[in-house]
Design a protein around this motif. Structure first.
Motif, short mmCIF file in Angstrom:
data_model
loop_
_atom_site.label_atom_id
_atom_site.label_comp_id
_atom_site.label_asym_id
_atom_site.label_seq_id
_atom_site.Cartn_x
_atom_site.Cartn_y
_atom_site.Cartn_z
N MET A 1 22.47 -0.03 2.80
CA MET A 1 21.68 0.06 4.35
C MET A 1 20.35 -0.11 3.37
N GLU A 2 18.98 -1.47 4.11
CA GLU A 2 18.00 -1.28 3.52
C GLU A 2 17.41 -0.05 4.48
N LYS A 3 16.11 0.83 3.92
CA LYS A 3 15.94 2.13 4.13
C LYS A 3 14.19 1.37 4.83
N LEU A 4 13.64 0.68 3.94
CA LEU A 4 12.04 0.12 4.56
C LEU A 4 12.32 -1.49 3.94
N TYR A 5 11.42 -2.34 5.04
CA TYR A 5 11.08 -4.07 4.23
C TYR A 5 10.23 -3.42 4.11
N ILE A 6 9.40 -4.02 3.17
CA ILE A 6 8.28 -4.97 3.18
C ILE A 6 7.67 -6.17 3.09
N ASN A 7 7.08 -6.78 3.64
CA ASN A 7 6.44 -7.70 3.86
C ASN A 7 4.84 -8.18 3.29
N THR A 8 5.03 -8.62 2.10
CA THR A 8 3.71 -8.48 1.23
C THR A 8 2.47 -10.09 2.20
N LEU A 9 2.02 -9.13 2.70
CA LEU A 9 1.03 -9.61 3.43
C LEU A 9 -0.46 -10.53 2.70
N ASN A 10 -0.90 -12.01 2.94
CA ASN A 10 -1.89 -12.04 1.69
C ASN A 10 -3.21 -12.10 2.66
N ASP A 11 -4.14 -10.98 3.59
CA ASP A 11 -4.51 -11.57 4.21
C ASP A 11 -5.54 -10.12 3.97
N PHE B 1 1.59 -0.45 -4.95
CA PHE B 1 1.18 -1.77 -4.76
C PHE B 1 -0.17 -2.63 -6.00
N GLU B 2 -0.43 -2.99 -6.00
CA GLU B 2 -1.04 -3.67 -7.03
C GLU B 2 -2.40 -3.24 -7.25
N ALA B 3 -3.34 -1.95 -7.71
CA ALA B 3 -4.70 -2.19 -6.90
C ALA B 3 -5.14 -3.18 -7.99
N SER B 4 -6.21 -3.53 -6.77
CA SER B 4 -7.09 -4.68 -6.94
C SER B 4 -8.44 -4.65 -6.49
N SER B 5 -9.72 -4.78 -6.88
CA SER B 5 -10.82 -4.85 -6.72
C SER B 5 -11.05 -5.44 -4.93
N ASN B 6 -10.72 -6.82 -5.07
CA ASN B 6 -10.81 -7.67 -4.24
C ASN B 6 -9.40 -7.87 -3.22
N LYS B 7 -8.47 -7.16 -2.94
CA LYS B 7 -7.22 -6.89 -2.48
C LYS B 7 -7.70 -6.02 -1.24
N PRO B 8 -7.06 -5.28 0.23
CA PRO B 8 -7.15 -4.92 0.86
C PRO B 8 -7.23 -3.73 0.52
N GLU B 9 -7.50 -2.53 0.91
CA GLU B 9 -6.79 -1.14 1.07
C GLU B 9 -5.46 -0.23 1.99
N HIS B 10 -5.27 -1.10 2.83
CA HIS B 10 -4.12 -0.69 3.43
C HIS B 10 -3.59 -1.27 3.59
N VAL B 11 -2.32 -0.75 4.20
CA VAL B 11 -1.23 -0.79 4.42
C VAL B 11 -0.90 -0.09 5.67
N LEU B 12 0.34 -1.37 6.17
CA LEU B 12 0.54 -1.17 8.05
C LEU B 12 1.99 -0.72 7.90
N VAL B 13 2.45 0.02 8.90
CA VAL B 13 3.92 0.72 8.92
C VAL B 13 4.00 0.26 10.38
N ASP B 14 5.06 -0.06 10.32
CA ASP B 14 5.52 -0.76 12.01
C ASP B 14 6.88 0.40 12.03
#
Length: 118
Positions: A1-11, A36-49
């Motif tokens: 059974m899946e434990k987490l579902y990761i929905n990549t966001l592009n915002d 996650f791929e680190a990049s200076s032009n990407k957001p630096e947060h994840v959201l967990v539901d």
């Protein structure tokens, strides 16, 4: 059974929306394993539901920082209230996981609210 579902966001705010699908797991153990791929032009947060783990209330959504190596900083957590976009996205995913909803710790009214969500 899946434990987490990761929905990549592009915002501009979050790298991903991570939905916890199993209320019995230790969330921190699984979050530590993610990268996650680190990049200076990407957001630096994840959201967990945490809806299926902590019910639907003010403690449903948690924001974590991502460090320069792309790992989640577990001690950076903060509970957040979100705009409608993220709530709709999270609810849509949970609606698609009907079997998990029916076997979750959510109340019948919360389950019905998610299943009848449009």
């Amino acid at each position: 059974m899946e434990k987490l579902y990761i929905n990549t966001l592009n915002d501009s705010k979050y790298i991903a929306l991570i939905t916890v699908l199993d209320y019995e797991i230790s969330v921190s153990i699984y979050l530590k394993q993610l990268s996650f791929e680190a990049s200076s032009n990407k957001p630096e947060h994840v959201l967990v539901d945490l809806a299926l783990k902590a019910v639907i209330d003010k403690y449903r959504f948690v924001e974590f920082d991502i460090n320069e190596s792309g790992k989640i900083e577990l001690d950076s957590y903060k509970y957040v209230s979100l705009n409608t976009f993220y709530v709709i996205l999270a609810n849509t995913l949970l609606k698609e996981k009907k079997e998990l909803l029916l076997n979750s710790i959510l109340t019948d009214s919360q389950i019905n609210q998610l299943l009848n969500f449009d």
